[in-house]
Design an enzyme around this catalytic site. Structure first.
Site, mmCIF file in Angstrom:
data_model
loop_
_atom_site.group_PDB
_atom_site.id
_atom_site.type_symbol
_atom_site.label_atom_id
_atom_site.label_comp_id
_atom_site.label_asym_id
_atom_site.label_seq_id
_atom_site.Cartn_x
_atom_site.Cartn_y
_atom_site.Cartn_z
ATOM 1 N N ALA A 58 32.725 10.139 3.546
ATOM 2 C CA ALA A 58 33.182 10.860 2.340
ATOM 3 C C ALA A 58 34.313 10.475 1.763
ATOM 4 O O ALA A 58 35.143 10.200 2.525
ATOM 5 C CB ALA A 58 32.826 12.256 2.507
ATOM 6 N N ASP A 61 33.782 7.904 -2.983
ATOM 7 C CA ASP A 61 32.979 7.942 -4.082
ATOM 8 C C ASP A 61 32.718 9.440 -4.393
ATOM 9 O O ASP A 61 31.770 9.858 -4.004
ATOM 10 C CB ASP A 61 31.623 7.228 -3.949
ATOM 11 N N ASN A 107 46.554 10.095 2.998
ATOM 12 C CA ASN A 107 46.178 10.513 1.546
ATOM 13 C C ASN A 107 46.248 12.087 1.428
ATOM 14 O O ASN A 107 46.272 12.914 2.377
ATOM 15 C CB ASN A 107 44.649 10.081 1.239
ATOM 16 N N PHE A 111 40.844 16.834 -3.175
ATOM 17 C CA PHE A 111 39.644 17.033 -3.717
ATOM 18 C C PHE A 111 39.552 16.937 -5.121
ATOM 19 O O PHE A 111 39.042 17.639 -6.017
ATOM 20 C CB PHE A 111 39.032 18.491 -3.347
ATOM 21 N N ASN A 170 32.544 20.327 4.150
ATOM 22 C CA ASN A 170 33.554 19.978 4.696
ATOM 23 C C ASN A 170 34.470 21.067 4.883
ATOM 24 O O ASN A 170 34.935 21.645 3.850
ATOM 25 C CB ASN A 170 34.243 18.817 3.654
ATOM 26 N N SER A 173 39.414 18.859 5.548
ATOM 27 C CA SER A 173 40.371 18.388 4.926
ATOM 28 C C SER A 173 41.722 18.965 5.118
ATOM 29 O O SER A 173 41.849 20.391 4.825
ATOM 30 C CB SER A 173 40.117 18.119 3.218
ATOM 31 N N ASN A 175 44.196 18.834 3.034
ATOM 32 C CA ASN A 175 44.748 18.714 1.658
ATOM 33 C C ASN A 175 44.493 19.777 0.557
ATOM 34 O O ASN A 175 45.034 19.684 -0.564
ATOM 35 C CB ASN A 175 44.810 17.396 1.210
ATOM 36 N N THR A 176 43.564 20.752 1.165
ATOM 37 C CA THR A 176 43.350 22.103 0.500
ATOM 38 C C THR A 176 43.743 23.128 1.364
ATOM 39 O O THR A 176 43.362 23.134 2.541
ATOM 40 C CB THR A 176 41.902 22.043 0.318
ATOM 41 N N LYS A 214 31.692 19.049 8.845
ATOM 42 C CA LYS A 214 32.520 18.035 9.168
ATOM 43 C C LYS A 214 34.002 18.553 9.778
ATOM 44 O O LYS A 214 34.510 19.504 9.008
ATOM 45 C CB LYS A 214 32.997 17.096 7.718
ATOM 46 N N ASN A 243 37.430 14.146 10.320
ATOM 47 C CA ASN A 243 38.042 13.970 9.287
ATOM 48 C C ASN A 243 39.721 13.615 9.628
ATOM 49 O O ASN A 243 39.723 12.856 10.557
ATOM 50 C CB ASN A 243 38.431 15.322 8.412
HETATM 51 C C1 LIG Z 1 41.450 8.422 0.522
HETATM 52 C C2 LIG Z 1 40.637 9.042 1.270
HETATM 53 C C3 LIG Z 1 40.041 10.384 0.771
HETATM 54 C C4 LIG Z 1 38.907 10.981 1.618
HETATM 55 N N1 LIG Z 1 38.441 12.046 1.021
HETATM 56 C C5 LIG Z 1 37.570 12.722 1.638
HETATM 57 C C6 LIG Z 1 36.725 13.604 1.042
HETATM 58 O O1 LIG Z 1 36.858 13.997 -0.027
HETATM 59 N N2 LIG Z 1 35.970 14.317 2.130
HETATM 60 C C7 LIG Z 1 35.849 14.305 3.298
HETATM 61 O O2 LIG Z 1 35.046 14.836 3.963
HETATM 62 N N3 LIG Z 1 36.636 13.352 3.813
HETATM 63 C C8 LIG Z 1 37.490 12.465 3.249
HETATM 64 N N4 LIG Z 1 38.095 11.403 3.811
HETATM 65 C C9 LIG Z 1 38.140 11.476 5.027
HETATM 66 C C10 LIG Z 1 37.372 10.085 5.647
HETATM 67 O O3 LIG Z 1 35.742 10.479 5.067
HETATM 68 C C11 LIG Z 1 37.179 9.940 7.140
HETATM 69 O O4 LIG Z 1 36.672 11.084 7.810
HETATM 70 C C12 LIG Z 1 38.637 9.711 7.658
HETATM 71 O O5 LIG Z 1 39.013 8.741 6.681
HETATM 72 C C13 LIG Z 1 38.312 8.902 9.116
HETATM 73 O O6 LIG Z 1 37.764 8.019 9.003
HETATM 74 P P1 LIG Z 1 38.397 6.309 8.791
HETATM 75 O O7 LIG Z 1 39.647 6.146 9.764
HETATM 76 O O8 LIG Z 1 37.254 5.183 8.828
HETATM 77 O O9 LIG Z 1 39.167 6.466 7.402
HETATM 78 C C14 LIG Z 1 39.049 10.669 2.875
HETATM 79 C C15 LIG Z 1 39.801 9.611 3.535
HETATM 80 C C16 LIG Z 1 40.667 8.852 2.692
HETATM 81 C C17 LIG Z 1 41.301 7.711 3.421
#
Ligand SMILES: Cc1cc2nc3c(=O)[nH]c(=O)nc-3n(C[C@H](O)[C@H](O)[C@H](O)COP(=O)(O)O)c2cc1C
Length: 336
Positions: A58, A61, A107, A111, A170, A173, A175-176, A214, A243
């Protein structure tokens, strides 16, 4: 090959601009790309048959606006969102930072999304051109206090339910503000009670859709074991671990290494795998785990599967390795 040639050019752009540019290019190219979900080894998880065990995580997109193009990269499943009931702009920019020496990203998007109605409209318009499994990830609006968070999740759940193959709540995160407090025992119990009751009600009309939760990589082993008991008690359908992490010590000396936000990519890999192993042990096979965090190679995906995950997801690795990572991981997973 092609991506390693193009990547330095893409990385010249500011990270968030580049994100939108690359997705636009993918959309344009999608009509030229063949349909392919690489089907080395279909797997059934949460009652759903996945063409292969590799999904898009997630956050890439958020509005479900690119499922046709992303579906052509060979993933067995796509998870779109996080989407909130009402559109929100997220945190001020810049809020996305690449740390290439660490194959990492920080990041603090917060959201940013166009709201659940826009996501549903996007998915409805394109779903017939994407044949794979679709997960929709839901969250709460920034302005909704935690004591009303359940309402936001239920509102989003009711709207996305019939459009998703599975739904992810979720609660992790960073960031909230306050979101991760929903992982505490009392808060999670009332959230799960609400979600499971709504699921029964919605299943009567639209069939049973699994709901996954998550979680963060920053939970102690003790907290994970407690959560596992609660997840079993409420018969949660799946856990997505993990996450991004708030522990940025591994990148402290890098450019952008002290930026506010969640760290993803290679530095979170070991911690995510540890969380999967602890959970898998505590869950005893009762609930499947989707492993995500720092996968940049087929071998690293295998580590997650061997720790107890049934499926894996990619995000940061895709930014650094490009689409060839998907087929590499699909092949590696076929070895299990
Ligand atoms: C730019 C960015 C935005 C993300 N936004 C979300 C999000 O909206 N919802 C969510 O559940 N995880 C979000 N994630 C977390 C990813 O889905 C993933 O759980 C996390 O990055 C660890 O995987 P990775 O090391 O392969 O990136 C985000 C990650 C990145 C880098």
């Amino acid at each position: 090959m092609l991506y390693s040639f193009v990547r330095p050019l893409l990385f010249c752009q500011e990270a968030e601009l580049n994100h939108h540019f690359t997705l636009k290019m993918l959309d344009r190219a999608s009509c030229l790309l063949p349909d392919r979900a690489l089907t080395h080894r279909p797997v059934t998880v949460m009652g759903i048959e996945f063409p292969n065990c590799v999904g898009l995580a997630a956050g890439l997109d958020k509005n479900g606006a690119h499922i046709v193009g992303l579906g052509k990269l060979g993933f067995g499943f796509l998870e779109v969102g996080t989407v909130t009931p009402v559109a929100q702009s997220g945190n001020p920019k810049p809020r996305l930072f690449r740390l290439p020496a660490h194959q990492a990203i920080i990041n603090r998007m917060g959201f940013n999304n166009d709201g659940v109605d826009a996501l549903v409209a996007n998915v409805s318009a394109t779903r017939s051109r994407y044949a794979g499994v679709l997960g929709i990830n839901i969250g709460k609006n920034k302005d909704t206090p935690n004591d009303r968070a359940v309402n936001d999740y239920l509102l989003a759940l009711r709207k996305v339910y019939q459009h998703a193959d599975y739904i992810t709540a979720n609660i992790s995160s960073p960031n909230t503000v306050g979101l991760r407090e929903l992982q505490s025992a009392d808060a999670i119990k009332s959230l799960l009670e609400g979600l499971k009751n709504a699921q029964v009600e919605l299943a009567a009309n639209f069939g049973y859709k699994p709901i996954a939760i998550k979680i963060a990589p920053d939970l102690s082993d003790e907290a994970l074991v407690k959560l596992a008991t609660i997840f079993k008690q409420f018969e949660v359908d799946g856990i997505i671990a993990t996450n991004t992490t708030i522990d940025k010590s591994a990148v402290a000396s890098a450019r952008y290494g002290t930026e506010e936000g969640g760290l993803s990519g290679a530095p979170v890999r070991a911690q995510s795998t540890h969380v999967i192993a602890v959970l898998a042990d505590a869950l005893g096979g009762d609930i499947p785990i989707i492993g995500v965090g720092g996968i940049t190679s087929g071998a690293e995906a295998l580590e997650k599967l061997r720790a107890g995950a049934s499926l894996v997801q990619l995000y940061s690795g895709l930014i650094y390795r490009g689409p060839s990572l998907v087929s590499e991981v699909v092949k590696a997973c076929a070895q299990v």
